[in-house]
Design a protein around this motif. Structure first.
Motif, PDB file in Angstrom:
ATOM      1  N   ASP A  42       0.805  -1.228   0.000  1.00 40.43           N
ATOM      2  CA  ASP A  42       0.000   0.000   0.000  1.00 40.43           C
ATOM      3  C   ASP A  42       0.832   1.270   0.000  1.00 40.43           C
ATOM      4  N   ARG A  46       0.227   5.053  -1.800  1.00 41.68           N
ATOM      5  CA  ARG A  46       0.187   6.310  -1.043  1.00 41.68           C
ATOM      6  C   ARG A  46       1.261   7.289  -1.509  1.00 41.68           C
ATOM      7  N   ARG A 108      11.552   3.301   0.870  1.00 45.38           N
ATOM      8  CA  ARG A 108      10.988   2.328   1.808  1.00 45.38           C
ATOM      9  C   ARG A 108      11.385   0.891   1.444  1.00 45.38           C
ATOM     10  N   ARG A 133       5.549  -6.142   9.085  1.00 46.78           N
ATOM     11  CA  ARG A 133       4.939  -5.891  10.396  1.00 46.78           C
ATOM     12  C   ARG A 133       3.531  -5.294  10.318  1.00 46.78           C
ATOM     13  N   PRO A 134       3.333  -4.139   9.637  1.00 45.52           N
ATOM     14  CA  PRO A 134       1.975  -3.576   9.627  1.00 45.52           C
ATOM     15  C   PRO A 134       0.970  -4.470   8.909  1.00 45.52           C
ATOM     16  N   LEU A 135       1.422  -5.212   7.908  1.00 45.59           N
ATOM     17  CA  LEU A 135       0.518  -6.100   7.172  1.00 45.59           C
ATOM     18  C   LEU A 135       0.053  -7.250   8.061  1.00 45.59           C
ATOM     19  N   ARG A 137       0.081  -7.226  11.350  1.00 43.92           N
ATOM     20  CA  ARG A 137      -0.745  -6.675  12.434  1.00 43.92           C
ATOM     21  C   ARG A 137      -2.174  -6.442  11.965  1.00 43.92           C
ATOM     22  N   ALA A 138      -2.328  -5.905  10.761  1.00 38.42           N
ATOM     23  CA  ALA A 138      -3.677  -5.658  10.231  1.00 38.42           C
ATOM     24  C   ALA A 138      -4.427  -6.972  10.074  1.00 38.42           C
ATOM     25  N   GLY A 201       5.664  17.080   9.137  1.00 34.87           N
ATOM     26  CA  GLY A 201       4.388  16.390   8.913  1.00 34.87           C
ATOM     27  C   GLY A 201       4.619  14.931   8.590  1.00 34.87           C
ATOM     28  N   ALA A 202       3.537  14.155   8.596  1.00 34.06           N
ATOM     29  CA  ALA A 202       3.649  12.723   8.342  1.00 34.06           C
ATOM     30  C   ALA A 202       4.048  12.483   6.890  1.00 34.06           C
ATOM     31  N   LEU A 206       2.827   7.111   5.221  1.00 31.91           N
ATOM     32  CA  LEU A 206       2.159   6.838   6.492  1.00 31.91           C
ATOM     33  C   LEU A 206       0.699   7.265   6.469  1.00 31.91           C
ATOM     34  N   ARG A 207       0.312   8.030   5.462  1.00 32.58           N
ATOM     35  CA  ARG A 207      -1.053   8.578   5.428  1.00 32.58           C
ATOM     36  C   ARG A 207      -2.024   7.541   4.890  1.00 32.58           C
ATOM     37  N   GLN A 208      -3.053   7.259   5.663  1.00 34.99           N
ATOM     38  CA  GLN A 208      -4.046   6.285   5.225  1.00 34.99           C
ATOM     39  C   GLN A 208      -4.868   6.828   4.063  1.00 34.99           C
ATOM     40  N   GLU A 209      -5.027   8.142   4.020  1.00 32.70           N
ATOM     41  CA  GLU A 209      -5.715   8.784   2.900  1.00 32.70           C
ATOM     42  C   GLU A 209      -4.640   9.395   2.016  1.00 32.70           C
TER      43      GLU A 209
END
Lengths: 230, 91
Positions: A42, A46, A108, A133-135, A137-138, A201-202, A206-209
């Motif tokens: 993802d 983004r 990344r 990791r985030p995948l 965890r989700a 800023g992020a 990292l932004r989901q949107e």
């Protein structure tokens, strides 16, 4: 001096006669020919808007830049579940040859598959476990929401053995096994953090949107041009 | 709860939530310690929760243990702020 930004095809291993798409900006006698290796999963979506702006900024500064789709991602004709780090490394090596890249910028998780022999930069690179990791965890949170008690470790083992659906991506066992413990390829690449570029800023990945990030694109282009001139 | 924690951490956390979840800053500024997050914000599905954890780790410099990964962490804004402060050794 630079040609406008446009899509073009390139011959990618495993993609048949039509090859795959890359977004590219080119021009006569560029300062450098930069292959951009996008983030994985993802994070690629983004950062897409930021990378398109970066290509334009680089083009305006006289740097030719190419952003190929990784096989199985974006507009690619290949099956995502058949992909592995080795397949992506082979594809990026082929893209570097096809476009006569002189430098590489990996973002990344893209640092895991960027050609290690080209000089260049890695922006906020991740090792394979940080990609997973985030995948995981989700997937764990989603399973628990369904009343299924599982852990990220269990899901990782399942993924390594039989493949697993993570974040909407059907991952083959080879991809999960390859990511687990994987280290960045380009030891010689200059590692950049978003903070080094003076941007607050992020970060866009990292932004989901998804949101454009013109300040980051401009700062990154300026840094690349400065380093090329040094 | 919030008045015993550093104001800068509170402001940083609100800015991060606005950035990462794409929430209007005014909406985030109106959060109180009791504002429910997980289950109350439609923006927070399991992918977004995992993404938010990554952003918290990235921005505040800690790693979450596997047994800390839980929607309860995000039950309210106050619970999240207290957790981040504790992970940073500031709570």
């Amino acid at each position: 001096m630079a040609e406008p930004l446009g899509p073009l095809r390139w011959p990618c291993p495993g993609s048949g006669a039509d090859g795959e798409w890359a977004l590219a900006t080119d021009g006569a006698a560029p300062l450098a020919r930069l292959l951009i290796v996008p983030p994985l999963f993802d994070e690629m979506n983004r950062t897409r808007a930021m990378l398109a702006t970066l290509l334009r900024d680089l083009g305006a500064a006289g740097v030719a830049a190419m952003l190929p789709d990784l096989p199985g991602c974006g507009e690619s004709v290949q099956d995502f579940s058949a992909q592995s780090l080795n397949a992506w490394r082979a594809a990026m090596a082929a893209a570097a040859r096809h476009f006569s890249a002189s430098h590489v910028l990996a973002l990344r998780g893209g640092a895991l598959v960027a050609p290690p022999t080209l000089p260049g930069w890695a922006l906020a690179p991740l090792d394979g476990d940080a990609v997973l990791r985030p995948l995981l965890r989700a997937a764990m949170l989603a399973a628990r929401a369904q009343g299924e008690d599982t852990t990220a470790t269990t899901l990782l083992e399942t993924g390594r053995a039989t493949g697993i659906m993570l974040g909407g991506y059907r991952c083959g066992a080879a991809l999960i096994a390859g990511l687990h413990g994987a280290r960045s390829q380009g030891e010689g690449h200059q590692v950049l953090a978003v903070g080094d570029l003076g941007v607050t800023g992020a970060a866009p990945w990292l932004r989901q949107e998804p949101a454009p990030a013109p300040a980051l694109a401009a700062a990154l282009a300026a840094r690349i041009v400065t380093d090329l001139a040094a | 709860m919030t008045d015993t924690l550093p104001a800068s951490l509170d402001a940083d956390l609100r800015a991060l939530l606005a950035d990462v979840l794409g929430l209007a800053p005014a909406r985030v500024a109106a959060f109180t310690a009791q504002t429910p997050l997980f289950g109350a914000l439609p923006e927070l599905d399991s992918m977004a929760v995992a993404g938010l954890f990554t952003a918290l780790e990235d921005s505040f410099g800690f790693i979450l243990e596997e047994d800390e990964i839980d929607g309860d962490l995000l039950e309210t804004y106050g619970a999240l702020l207290a957790f981040v402060a504790r992970k940073q050794g500031r709570g």
